[in-house]
Design a protein around this motif. Structure first.
Motif, mmCIF file in Angstrom:
data_model
loop_
_atom_site.group_PDB
_atom_site.id
_atom_site.type_symbol
_atom_site.label_atom_id
_atom_site.label_comp_id
_atom_site.label_asym_id
_atom_site.label_seq_id
_atom_site.Cartn_x
_atom_site.Cartn_y
_atom_site.Cartn_z
ATOM 1 N N LEU A 10 70.387 39.108 65.343
ATOM 2 C CA LEU A 10 69.353 38.237 65.686
ATOM 3 C C LEU A 10 68.177 38.818 65.844
ATOM 4 O O LEU A 10 67.793 39.543 66.818
ATOM 5 N N PRO A 11 67.111 38.437 64.947
ATOM 6 C CA PRO A 11 65.847 39.203 65.177
ATOM 7 C C PRO A 11 65.193 38.549 66.346
ATOM 8 O O PRO A 11 65.107 37.603 66.734
ATOM 9 N N PRO A 12 64.315 39.517 67.015
ATOM 10 C CA PRO A 12 63.959 39.058 68.629
ATOM 11 C C PRO A 12 62.847 38.057 68.138
ATOM 12 O O PRO A 12 62.655 37.060 69.316
ATOM 13 N N GLU A 13 62.090 37.944 67.267
ATOM 14 C CA GLU A 13 61.067 37.004 67.050
ATOM 15 C C GLU A 13 61.735 35.234 66.789
ATOM 16 O O GLU A 13 60.988 34.401 66.934
ATOM 17 N N ARG A 14 63.317 35.388 66.521
ATOM 18 C CA ARG A 14 63.912 34.093 66.680
ATOM 19 C C ARG A 14 64.213 33.434 68.197
ATOM 20 O O ARG A 14 64.475 32.387 68.059
ATOM 21 N N ILE A 15 63.824 34.153 69.086
ATOM 22 C CA ILE A 15 64.147 33.768 70.216
ATOM 23 C C ILE A 15 62.860 32.842 70.969
ATOM 24 O O ILE A 15 61.782 33.429 71.055
ATOM 25 N N ALA A 16 63.041 31.537 71.109
ATOM 26 C CA ALA A 16 62.108 30.632 71.598
ATOM 27 C C ALA A 16 61.557 30.997 73.197
ATOM 28 O O ALA A 16 62.256 31.116 73.767
ATOM 29 N N LEU A 17 60.196 30.994 73.020
ATOM 30 C CA LEU A 17 59.674 31.287 74.549
ATOM 31 C C LEU A 17 59.026 29.871 75.213
ATOM 32 O O LEU A 17 58.819 30.133 76.196
ATOM 33 N N ARG A 18 58.754 29.020 74.485
ATOM 34 C CA ARG A 18 58.344 27.715 74.651
ATOM 35 C C ARG A 18 59.219 26.706 73.794
ATOM 36 O O ARG A 18 59.597 26.903 72.808
ATOM 37 N N PRO A 19 59.503 25.304 74.409
ATOM 38 C CA PRO A 19 60.055 24.477 73.948
ATOM 39 C C PRO A 19 59.272 23.791 72.901
ATOM 40 O O PRO A 19 58.118 23.788 72.820
ATOM 41 N N ALA A 20 59.833 22.965 71.748
ATOM 42 C CA ALA A 20 59.281 22.086 70.826
ATOM 43 C C ALA A 20 58.480 21.094 71.681
ATOM 44 O O ALA A 20 58.743 20.646 72.574
ATOM 45 N N VAL A 21 57.156 20.667 70.848
ATOM 46 C CA VAL A 21 56.398 19.544 71.705
ATOM 47 C C VAL A 21 56.117 18.448 70.551
ATOM 48 O O VAL A 21 55.597 19.033 69.721
ATOM 49 N N PRO A 22 56.526 17.293 70.543
ATOM 50 C CA PRO A 22 57.383 16.851 71.876
ATOM 51 C C PRO A 22 58.951 17.254 71.680
ATOM 52 O O PRO A 22 59.161 18.010 70.552
ATOM 53 N N ARG A 23 59.578 17.059 72.668
ATOM 54 C CA ARG A 23 60.846 17.593 72.768
ATOM 55 C C ARG A 23 61.636 17.346 71.357
ATOM 56 O O ARG A 23 62.495 18.168 71.085
ATOM 57 N N ASP A 24 61.937 15.995 71.042
ATOM 58 C CA ASP A 24 62.640 15.556 69.985
ATOM 59 C C ASP A 24 62.128 15.988 68.725
ATOM 60 O O ASP A 24 62.599 15.672 67.561
ATOM 61 N N ALA A 25 61.051 16.808 68.393
ATOM 62 C CA ALA A 25 60.710 17.408 67.209
ATOM 63 C C ALA A 25 61.151 18.574 67.050
ATOM 64 O O ALA A 25 61.092 19.307 65.657
#
Length: 341
Positions: A10-25
């Protein structure tokens, strides 16, 4: 099974540091039988059938990470399972400096005494005083972000909301049931209009969910126990869905693990209250669920083993390779998948 079968790069850049906005997007990879499609979470009503039921975990994350001192030694504690009104089991940083009976002073004048050390290295901590422990944690604790996020940025005020689902009601978790982070009131309205039902159960997620599988074979791994509850009325509703031909789709591996713990051999969901340490690997026969909505998990983790048990190891390795190649975001704040075997 050999643990290295569940490995992937898993490339490190694929790790999300914030959630999507809005959440259901957030994006959603849908595996429905043999088909694979790229959707977004907002499409969920189109991916389910009228009469299906989504099952959410209503646990609430508590500020379970504490920094304190025992004399001149810095002590860090991450609570992971309640053992009594004032007693919690905790993973302790610098725990070698502790002896039974030692007092640890945390922020806000909060004091806990170290009682005993378990074989896994965790300590039982007893909080002093008469105030409810929840109030003490509110003064001294902070949101326990997963280590793969906390290691890359400092937790902040946004996380107090971001790392809590809209269903959070029962305090006691030290990690969020992250699949449900994608849901919004607007999405719930759309699901109801589509005839998709909902139910909630409670499983207080422990920090053991982040512990690595250290052995070479899955049979060597011991799961940490977590407390959960399915009340009789909810069990009755779940069984009624199956009787009408609907599907039970767990939102998150925590919901799935409790449903499977409560299911009898014939697939009936029984009322449940107590600890579960169920460990699901390929070869397991699912009884309580017909599908799962879940985020993308760590390589070699018990959760990747679980989704491989549901969909097949080769299928999930191919799905994760697709997700990585198409730049899906991974882990707690990442994108979602809908798994319908």
């Amino acid at each position: 099974m050999k643990v290295d079968l569940f490995d992937f790069e898993l490339p490190p850049e694929r790790i999300a540091l914030r959630p999507a906005v809005p959440r259901d997007a957030a994006r959603m990879l849908v595996l429905d039988g043999d088909s694979t499609s790229d959707r977004i979470v907002r499409d969920l009503p189109l991916c389910l059938r009228a009469g299906d039921m989504l099952v959410f975990n209503d646990t609430r994350v508590i500020p379970a990470q504490l920094d304190g001192r025992r004399g001149d030694a810095a002590i860090g504690a991450t609570l992971h399972k309640r053992e009594g009104p004032r007693r919690w089991r905790a993973f302790v940083r610098n725990g070698r400096r502790l002896c039974g009976g030692d007092a640890i002073t945390f922020g806000g004048g909060v004091v806990a005494h170290a009682l005993d050390r378990a074989e896994d290295g965790s300590w039982a901590l007893e909080f002093a005083g008469d105030e409810p422990v929840e109030l003490l944690l509110g003064r001294a604790g902070r949101m326990p972000l997963p280590p793969y996020i906390a290691a890359r940025r400092t937790p902040d005020e946004r996380d107090a909301d971001d790392y809590q689902t809209m269903f959070a009601n029962e305090p006691g978790a030290v990690a969020a049931p992250t699949a449900a982070l994608h849901f919004t009131p607007e999405l719930m309205t759309a699901l109801a209009k589509a005839g998709v039902e909902q139910a909630t159960l409670t499983l207080h997620v422990g920090a053991g969910t982040f512990l690595p599988v250290k052995g070479d074979d899955t049979v060597e791994h011991r799961m940490h126990a977590e407390w959960g509850r399915i009340d009789p009325a909810t069990a009755e509703r779940l069984n009624a869905v199956r009787d009408r031909g609907g599907r039970i789709v767990a939102v998150g591996t925590t919901s799935l693990r409790l449903l499977e713990s409560a299911a009898s051999e014939d697939g009936r969901i029984q009322p449940f209250e107590g600890d579960t340490a169920i460990f699901i690997t390929p070869g397991y026969r699912f009884r309580g669920v017909d599908g799962l909505m879940t985020n993308f998990h760590l390589p070699r983790s018990t959760l990747f083993m679980l989704v491989s048990a549901l969909m097949g190891l080769d299928r999930m390795q191919a799905a994760y390779a697709h997700a990585i190649a198409n730049e899906y975001r991974f882990y707690s704040y990442g994108d979602s998948s809908l798994l319908l075997p």
